[in-house]
Design a protein around this motif. Structure first.
Motif, short mmCIF file in Angstrom:
data_model
loop_
_atom_site.label_atom_id
_atom_site.label_comp_id
_atom_site.label_asym_id
_atom_site.label_seq_id
_atom_site.Cartn_x
_atom_site.Cartn_y
_atom_site.Cartn_z
N SER A 1 -5.41 9.23 6.27
CA SER A 1 -3.98 9.14 6.04
C SER A 1 -3.41 8.02 6.92
CB SER A 1 -3.33 10.50 6.35
OG SER A 1 -1.96 10.46 6.04
N ASN B 1 -0.76 9.20 1.53
CA ASN B 1 -1.67 10.34 1.61
C ASN B 1 -1.10 11.45 2.50
OD1 ASN B 1 -3.28 8.80 0.08
ND2 ASN B 1 -4.85 8.45 1.64
N LYS B 2 -1.75 12.60 2.44
CA LYS B 2 -1.34 13.72 3.28
C LYS B 2 -2.48 14.09 4.23
CE LYS B 2 2.13 15.74 0.35
NZ LYS B 2 2.48 16.84 -0.52
N GLN C 1 1.19 13.56 6.14
CA GLN C 1 1.97 12.39 6.55
C GLN C 1 2.25 12.55 8.04
OE1 GLN C 1 5.24 11.99 3.32
NE2 GLN C 1 4.51 14.09 3.17
#
Ligand SMILES: Cc1cc2nc3c(=O)[nH]c(=O)nc-3n(C[C@H](O)[C@H](O)[C@H](O)COP(=O)(O)OP(=O)(O)OC[C@H]3O[C@@H](n4cnc5c(N)ncnc54)[C@H](O)[C@@H]3O)c2cc1C
Length: 329
Positions: A108, A143-144, A146
């Motif tokens: 991420s 993406n996660k 965050q």
């Protein structure tokens, strides 16, 4: 939105922007606070009082001192099993480092030093100052989780509700291979400039008063004593320009600016500071700036609401006496 907030602390003393982060987290939904360390149960209790609904407490002797590898691995391990949508952290050197390491592990990214958030469903757009505060950038993490670090004092601190509690869960640490052999603290006496509502700062000008008949260092010591008196009267912290730090008048932990700390106090009093761009970027979000400088042309006056053209050695004692009278101290 599944929201985690990392409670950053130094030897069990929480960075107050961690509580501000809980306040921000609550606007997104229930908050899980993460407390890592050893003997830090009081921080878990405080996290509940500032609004956390759940605390994940990781206590391990190996986490006594902050070590980015161990802290980041612990965060990564927890996040990869629980999949939070967002992890909020205060913008400190420690939190930035561990967020960056953990974000790489989790594929991420990190949004750094954010001053406002826009939320649309589970997508967060972060707003942060760039180009030394001249522009505001809107940015998002694809993406996660965050990872978002929040600038101290950019968000309100939630009211503390004594005795409030929630669900306490304990988890294990990922200790990593690195151990601390020896540690020392650069030390920052009194109120930290990160958290201070009032900062009284000195620059190279504190070393300039020939009428005292002292050498440069002794004059600067006297100048910073005057600054310290006013700061402590106002419950504030002492700041400094890089010139004052480089000259050895005061430790680096007090430096404000591009290569020091970015601060957001309600009141910033700059004494004997010319106002170079590298200093100004550190105080752009200060609410009220007062400058004391002998030079009418000093650039600091262009960012100051109130300017005093004069000698700091004359004016600071007058200001301190006036505040003492006003505050009845
Ligand atoms: C890459 C880079 C990063 C930098 N990062 C930073 C940073 O993070 N923070 C920072 O501060 N600087 C930083 N600098 C340095 C910056 O450019 C300036 O050199 C520095 O800020 C100057 O500090 P000063 O204002 O205290 O000193 P000076 O510029 O020398 O100013 C001293 C001021 O005091 C006034 N004065 C003198 N005597 C008195 C008196 N008795 N009473 C009242 N006024 C008096 C003078 O009129 C003058 O305006 C950086 C520079 C570079 C190149």
């Amino acid at each position: 939105m599944k929201t985690w907030v990392y409670i950053d602390h130094f030897k069990g003393e929480a960075v107050s922007a961690s509580w501000e982060a809980i306040g921000v987290g609550k606007t997104l939904g229930p908050v899980t606070a993460l407390v890592f360390g050893s003997g830090v149960e009081t921080l878990a209790a405080a996290a509940f009082e500032f609004g956390a609904d759940e605390v994940i407490l990781v206590e391990d002797a190996s986490l006594t001192d902050f070590r980015a590898e161990a802290y980041a691995s612990t965060l990564t391990a927890l996040a990869s099993t629980s999949n939070p949508d967002v992890i909020l952290l205060p913008t400190t050197f420690r939190a930035r480092e561990m967020a960056a390491m953990s974000a790489i592990d989790l594929n991420s990214g990190v949004l750094i030093d954010v001053t406002a958030l826009e939320v649309d469903g589970d997508r967060i757009t972060a707003i942060r100052p760039i180009y030394e505060g001249k522009l505001q950038e809107k940015t998002a993490c694809a993406n996660k989780p965050q990872f978002i670090t929040l600038r101290g004092r950019a968000f309100p601190r939630p009211a503390r509700e004594a005795g409030r509690s929630g669900t306490l869960n304990r988890a294990g640490a990922q200790t990593g291979a690195v151990t601390t052999v020896e540690g020392y603290s650069a030390g920052e006496s009194g109120v930290s400039i990160n958290d201070a509502g009032v900062i009284v700062a000195g620059g190279r000008g504190v070393s300039n008063n020939p009428s005292l008949g002292l050498d440069e260092k002794a004059t600067a010591e006297k100048g910073f004593t005057l600054i310290g008196e006013l700061a402590s009267l106002l419950g504030g912290a002492i700041g400094a320009s890089r010139a004052a730090v480089d000259a050895g008048y005061i430790p680096y932990s007090h430096q404000v600016g591009q290569t020091g700390k970015v601060v957001s106090p309600d009141l910033y009093i700059a004494a004997g500071i010319s106002g170079s761009i590298q200093h100004i970027v550190g105080i752009r979000t200060a609410k009220l700036v007062i400058a004391i400088n002998k030079d009418t042309e000093a650039p600091i006056f262009s960012v100051a609401r109130y300017g005093v053209v004069g000698d700091l050695f004359t004016f600071l004692p007058l200001l301190t006496a006036a505040f003492k009278k006003k505050l009845g101290k």
